[in-house]
Write a protein that holds these residues in place. Structure first.
Motif, PDB file in Angstrom:
ATOM      1  N   SER A 135       0.806  -1.202   0.000  1.00 23.80           N
ATOM      2  CA  SER A 135       0.000   0.000   0.000  1.00 23.80           C
ATOM      3  C   SER A 135       0.848   1.265   0.000  1.00 23.80           C
ATOM      4  CB  SER A 135      -0.934   0.016   1.217  1.00 23.80           C
ATOM      5  OG  SER A 135      -0.193  -0.044   2.400  1.00 23.80           O
ATOM      6  N   ILE A 160      -5.402  -3.159  -3.199  1.00 27.00           N
ATOM      7  CA  ILE A 160      -6.779  -2.666  -3.184  1.00 27.00           C
ATOM      8  C   ILE A 160      -7.764  -3.832  -3.149  1.00 27.00           C
ATOM      9  CG2 ILE A 160      -8.528  -1.456  -4.564  1.00 27.00           C
ATOM     10  CD1 ILE A 160      -6.283   0.383  -5.552  1.00 27.00           C
ATOM     11  N   SER A 161      -7.529  -4.839  -3.973  1.00 30.51           N
ATOM     12  CA  SER A 161      -8.450  -5.980  -4.047  1.00 30.51           C
ATOM     13  C   SER A 161      -8.519  -6.750  -2.725  1.00 30.51           C
ATOM     14  CB  SER A 161      -8.035  -6.927  -5.178  1.00 30.51           C
ATOM     15  OG  SER A 161      -6.796  -7.534  -4.896  1.00 30.51           O
ATOM     16  N   ARG A 196      -7.164  -0.379   3.059  1.00 29.33           N
ATOM     17  CA  ARG A 196      -7.848   0.906   2.961  1.00 29.33           C
ATOM     18  C   ARG A 196      -6.902   2.046   2.578  1.00 29.33           C
ATOM     19  NH1 ARG A 196     -11.351  -2.423   2.620  1.00 29.33           N
ATOM     20  NH2 ARG A 196     -13.251  -2.463   3.860  1.00 29.33           N
ATOM     21  N   ALA A 247      -4.319   1.876   0.601  1.00 30.47           N
ATOM     22  CA  ALA A 247      -4.102   1.764  -0.837  1.00 30.47           C
ATOM     23  C   ALA A 247      -5.325   2.267  -1.596  1.00 30.47           C
ATOM     24  CB  ALA A 247      -3.803   0.316  -1.217  1.00 30.47           C
ATOM     25  N   LEU A 248      -6.517   1.931  -1.117  1.00 33.71           N
ATOM     26  CA  LEU A 248      -7.744   2.361  -1.780  1.00 33.71           C
ATOM     27  C   LEU A 248      -7.888   3.879  -1.722  1.00 33.71           C
ATOM     28  CD1 LEU A 248     -10.388   1.699  -3.181  1.00 33.71           C
ATOM     29  CD2 LEU A 248     -11.412   1.301  -0.933  1.00 33.71           C
ATOM     30  N   GLY A 307      -5.450   5.371  -4.090  1.00 34.10           N
ATOM     31  CA  GLY A 307      -5.870   5.148  -5.469  1.00 34.10           C
ATOM     32  C   GLY A 307      -6.955   6.122  -5.900  1.00 34.10           C
ATOM     33  N   LEU A 343     -12.980   1.743  -9.226  1.00 37.34           N
ATOM     34  CA  LEU A 343     -11.908   1.451  -8.269  1.00 37.34           C
ATOM     35  C   LEU A 343     -12.481   0.748  -7.040  1.00 37.34           C
ATOM     36  CD1 LEU A 343      -8.824   2.032  -8.269  1.00 37.34           C
ATOM     37  CD2 LEU A 343      -9.303   4.010  -6.836  1.00 37.34           C
ATOM     38  N   ALA A 391     -12.296  -3.525  -5.334  1.00 35.15           N
ATOM     39  CA  ALA A 391     -11.909  -3.853  -3.960  1.00 35.15           C
ATOM     40  C   ALA A 391     -12.796  -4.979  -3.426  1.00 35.15           C
ATOM     41  CB  ALA A 391     -11.993  -2.598  -3.087  1.00 35.15           C
TER      42      ALA A 391
END
Length: 320
Positions: A3, A30-31, A35, A37-38, A41, A151, A155
């Motif tokens: 991340s 993300i996947s 959080r 990283a999300l 992004g 995006l 996730a």
């Protein structure tokens, strides 16, 4: 940590394979539901930072239900979303919320009003809440809403809830984004049904008459049902439901109807409409890239000074 992936432009690195490997690692974070990283992004995509296009092209977008909430200001959209969050987390499911807030006139960021109203869920690991600013968009959403939603769909969420800014009849863009559009109204809208018909009246998959304990709620609900009788018949019969979102009354039925709508034949027909609308919007945004309203304003000031200004000759330079 994955991340902690950082963004650099393609011109700053020698090896494209290295860049793509870093991007894939970031998408993997993300996947898995990281959080940080999300959040990073979303910031990258929203601000079109270096690497955002490559990031989007590598996304593995999942088939996650997207539920849109729209309606006039003060109808109780945020309160209803709060109730939905409680319902979803009570089922041990994960939910992401995109609250589209008005843009600050000073820093062009989100005013965070809706996010504050959802404060009770901030520390719940099954909930992710993000406020985004309209940044001048007139459709109740934000320019990068399609990319941000995709995006989130890449996730680990089971549901995605999107709340429009609440600007009134212009917020019809949600119909081209959400699998199910819930239009939230209140009894006080009773005298404005004719006006509603020409705007958000047309985009509802479900109508919710919130604050139904107020005077005139039953009459307003009946009037909505009568108006819907004049719409062309379809596979999906648009329900008009009453709620008191502050107490949770009626929320269970609204949630059940969103599930039924997704399972209906009408939803399968809507899939291609949604993809077409998204493609059209993305292509339009890309063609407008690099055209700044401020620059147009300055150019008009210069060219219109001599009194012979013609708007249609002026815009030709932008149509080439």
């Amino acid at each position: 940590m994955q991340s902690e992936w950082f963004l650099v432009s393609l011109s700053d690195i020698v090896n494209l394979e290295t860049f793509l490997k870093n991007t894939e690692s970031f998408i993997s974070s993300i996947s898995k539901g990281e959080r940080k990283a999300l959040a990073r992004g979303i910031s990258v995509v929203e601000n079109e930072l270096d690497g955002s296009a490559e990031l989007l092209k590598l996304l593995k977008v999942r088939d996650v239900p997207v539920i849109g909430f729209t309606g006039p200001p003060g109808a109780g959209k945020s309160t209803l979303i709060n109730a939905f969050i409680r319902k979803i987390t009570g089922l041990n499911k994960k939910v992401a919320v995109l609250a589209v807030d008005p843009t600050s006139p000073f820093n062009f960021g989100s005013l965070l009003g809706d996010r504050l109203r959802m404060a009770e869920h901030f520390n719940d690991e099954k909930v992710f809440i993000r406020s985004v600013a309209t940044r001048g968009s007139l459709g109740g959403l934000t320019e990068k809403i399609i990319e941000i939603t995709d995006l989130l769909k890449s996730a680990d969420f089971d549901f995605i809830l999107i709340e429009t800014v609440g600007v009134g009849q212009s917020e019809v863009e949600i119909a081209g984004l959400a699998d199910t559009t819930i239009v939230v109204v209140v009894p006080e809208s009773g005298d404005d049904i004719q006006a509603l018909k020409s705007g958000i009246m047309e985009i509802a998959d479900i109508f919710v008459v919130n604050k139904s304990d107020r005077e005139g709620a039953a009459t307003f609900e009946n009037n909505l049902k009568k108006m819907l009788m004049y719409r062309p018949a379809g596979e999906w019969s648009i329900p008009v439901l009453s709620t008191i979102a502050t107490t949770g009354e009626g929320v269970e039925e609204v949630f059940e109807k969103t599930i039924l709508h997704r399972e209906s034949k009408s939803f399968n027909e809507k899939k291609y409409f949604l993809l077409t609308e998204k493609a059209w919007k993305l292509i339009s945004n890309n063609r407008m890239k690099g055209i700044k309203k401020e620059e147009i304003h300055k150019a008009i000031q210069l060219e219109a000074a001599d009194g012979s200004f013609n708007l249609y000759r002026f815009i030709e330079k932008f149509n080439r």
